[in-house]
Design an enzyme around this catalytic site. Structure first.
Site, PDB file in Angstrom:
ATOM      1  N   ASP A 341       0.862  -1.177   0.000  1.00  0.00           N
ATOM      2  CA  ASP A 341       0.000   0.000   0.000  1.00  0.00           C
ATOM      3  C   ASP A 341       0.902   1.232   0.000  1.00  0.00           C
ATOM      4  OD1 ASP A 341      -2.327   1.644   0.405  1.00  0.00           O
ATOM      5  OD2 ASP A 341      -1.724   1.804   2.498  1.00  0.00           O
ATOM      6  N   ASP A 545      -7.017  -1.481   3.856  1.00  0.00           N
ATOM      7  CA  ASP A 545      -6.423  -2.607   3.130  1.00  0.00           C
ATOM      8  C   ASP A 545      -6.896  -3.959   3.663  1.00  0.00           C
ATOM      9  OD1 ASP A 545      -4.640  -1.055   1.416  1.00  0.00           O
ATOM     10  OD2 ASP A 545      -3.617  -0.556   3.273  1.00  0.00           O
TER      11      ASP A 545
END
Length: 657
Positions: A341, A545
């Site tokens: 990420d 996430d």
């Protein structure tokens, strides 16, 4: 292992420091005490036996050796047998009794002593692993100074603190609980929690953690977490829970162990019956069979897997990386593709304002634009809003009172400021047709790697703000390390705009960028890789996430202060927020897997050589005992190597591959 609480100090005095828990004393372990008793009795009986003293002198001593060293594994083995499980420990006791039955009392007693000593060493190895985890609790003080509503002080056990209590932390003391500073200013050394090398300045409103060390100022802290839910307590609880799990390799070994043990018993009966049928005498046939049972037992094989993995879990946990199970620790080393990420992972996750661009004709200066945007953003908790408001505060700007505040996810915020309708948010969602100047300014900022934020007053754009997130200092080195481990650069998965994402990715060496993704899009990408046979490691912030972390072969969350969601979502959590520990724990996992293979090879070679020697030649029982138990000790100690501090430093520095 027992612990005692220190006596509370009178009010106004410094509470005494917590006594260090230290290592478990070896003789505190029952296995060690029984092994020592068996060894002592054996050494007392040995000279009497060798000097051919009367049997009534050495016989009771040897009998006591059998009892002290063999009763516990024998009893556990009988209980397992009742559940239709064949325990190899029971086979060892049976072999010792069989040796005694044919007159090899000394050899049987030697087997019991070595067997008990081996069991004690295994117990010590397990205790050392547990100690390395529980040692984290030494960071938390035993007592804290609680302030009463009337202003009085009382020293209480830290475990009795409750959410809402107010505690006083004097200079040089450890903070007793996770909480928020109410009054006072100081610098706090929190390297044990966050990994920060320098003390962090603390003032009212800042968060502090249990176990961190206060500097020169006094702090008044409101307790925000129950003592059982502090960051340190979560680390200990999760690592201890992980230590109770079994890796797939271990489960496979245990599944095979039962069939192997049954086959070994059948083979032992054959080794006894066949020579006897061919004319061998009873004593030598039984002795050969007992020796076969000993050397063919898979004790070392059973111990090959868990010590390395548990040692790796404990060592990683000691350095702020929580692997939730032995399964996770084994999987980390299988990684062949890493997906990262951006915000909060490659970057610090704390945006800050970099650009102020008032548009021509707006009549606003840079400070005027910032004050207008900050007034509208002030009620918002969004990170971009915080960056705008913080920048206004740093410049000492006075913010007008906003009314009618509203927030629309993905668009921005709206409010009435000074009688004007103000909107602040995404250029792509807020800008009307024809606002070419604003679009051009936003495009320039995005091309420069900024996140553009547009400001509208009464429906007309008046300026554009540029906000960016700082790269972590170790981001580029981490990407390079992960590239070396997997053979290909990591993939960047982000919801940010593609231009900003690609610019940041180029700075750290990432070439494959997937931008503008929603959480479900990230999960879909991971699932597609998994279907292709990839072992994907996803590293994210544990919040947006979560779907990708759940879909991955292994998910690692950058836990920051150990947020509950991060701890619950991912397979592993980097509590101290150090990105460089991700490749380090992957290397540690691979080292653990290599040690497992080494242990299985050592155990297999010992068993094969000793069994062949016994079947082809004549293997002396004492030598068979020494070989069998020696291999068990070797694999246990080999697995414990990953407990050492040097093992972590080596993996962090890039060694171990």
């Amino acid at each position: 292992m027992t612990s005692t609480l220190t006596t509370p100090a009178p009010p106004g005095e410094h509470p005494p420091a917590a006594a260090p828990r230290g290592r478990t004393r070896i003789l505190a372990l029952p296995e060690a005490r029984w092994a020592l008793a068996a060894l002592t009795l054996f050494l007392a009986a040995l000279p009497l036996y060798l000097l051919e003293a009367p049997a009534w002198l050495w016989g009771p001593l040897f009998a006591a050796v059998y009892v002290t060293g063999g009763w516990e594994p024998g009893w556990e083995g009988l209980k397992a047998l009742r559940d239709r499980t064949l325990d190899v420990d029971l086979l060892m006791v049976v072999a010792a009794l069989g040796a005694a039955a044919v007159g090899q009392v000394l050899d049987g007693a030697l087997l019991i002593v070595i067997f008990a000593t081996s069991g004690a060493l295994e117990a010590v190895a397990t205790a050392r692993t547990a100690d390395s985890v529980r040692g984290l609790l030494d960071l938390a003080p035993a007592t804290a100074t609680r302030l009463s509503p009337g202003g009085g002080e009382e020293t209480v056990p830290a475990a009795e603190l409750a959410v809402g209590d107010t505690v006083l932390v004097r200079p040089g003391e450890r903070v007793g609980a996770d909480g928020t500073v109410l009054a006072g200013e100081s610098e706090v050394d929190q390297a044990t929690i966050t990994g920060e090398p320098l003390p962090a300045a603390k003032q009212p409103g800042d968060e502090v953690f249990a176990g961190t060390v206060n500097g020169t100022g006094a702090l008044t802290v409101r307790v925000e977490r129950d003592p059982s839910q502090t960051v340190i307590a979560k680390i200990v609880a999760m690592v201890e829970e992980a230590s109770e799990t079994k890796a797939p390799t271990q489960l496979f070994i245990e599944k095979v162990e039962q069939r192997y043990s049954v086959g070994m018993v059948i083979a032992t009966l054959a080794v006894f019956a066949v020579p006897l049928a061919l004319g061998d005498d009873l004593r030598s046939a039984l002795l050969r069979a007992m020796t076969f049972m000993i050397v063919a037992s898979p004790c070392a094989v059973v111990l090959s897997t868990m010590p390395p993995l548990l040692s790796a879990i404990a060592n990683a946990g000691r350095h702020g990386v929580l692997a939730k199970s032995a399964v996770v620790m084994e999987r980390l080393g299988q990684t062949d593709l890493v997906a990262l990420d951006k915000t909060g992972t490659l970057t610090e996750g704390a945006p800050h304002l970099t650009d102020l661009r008032p548009l021509p004709g707006s009549g606003l200066t840079g400070d005027g634009l910032l004050a207008l945007a900050a007034a509208a953003e002030h009620p918002s908790e969004h990170p971009l809003a915080r960056a705008v408001v913080d920048a206004a505060r740093e410049r000492g700007l006075t913010l007008a009172v906003a009314s009618g505040f509203a927030s629309a996810p993905g668009r921005g915020v709206s409010a009435t400021v000074g009688g004007h309708a103000v909107q602040v948010g995404s250029p792509g969602r807020l800008l009307p047709d024809g606002a070419e100047q604003a679009r051009a300014a936003a495009g320039e900022l995005e091309d420069a790697g900024r996140t553009a934020v547009v400001v509208l007053r009464d429906g007309a754009p008046v300026g554009v703000l540029g906000v960016t997130d700082r790269l972590r200092p170790d981001a580029a080195a981490t990407v390079a390390a992960l590239t070396g481990l997997t053979g290909r650069p990591p993939v960047l998965l982000t919801g940010d705009n593609e231009r900003a994402a690609r610019r940041l990715a180029a700075e750290v060496g990432v070439t494959d960028v997937r931008a503008g993704l929603l959480p479900q899009d990230k999960a879909s990408a991971v699932q597609a890789w998994e279907r292709q046979g990839r072992k994907v490691l996803v590293v994210g912030d544990g919040v947006n996430d979560a779907p990708a972390l759940a879909a991955a072969h292994c998910g690692v969350a950058m836990g920051g202060a150990g947020s509950d969601l991060a701890l619950e979502t991912a397979d592993a959590v980097v509590v101290r927020d150090e990105l460089a520990t991700v490749p380090a724990v992957v290397r540690l996992s691979r080292r653990a897997r290599r040690l497992v293979v080494q242990n299985l090879a050592v155990a297999g070679v010992f068993i094969a050589v000793l069994v062949a020697w016994d079947l082809i030649g004549t293997l002396p029982l004492p030598l068979g005992v020494a070989g069998h138990e020696g291999s068990t000790v070797i694999v246990a100690l080999n697995g414990m190597r990953l407990l050492r501090e040097t093992a972590w430093r080596s993996t962090l520095a890039g060694g171990g591959e």
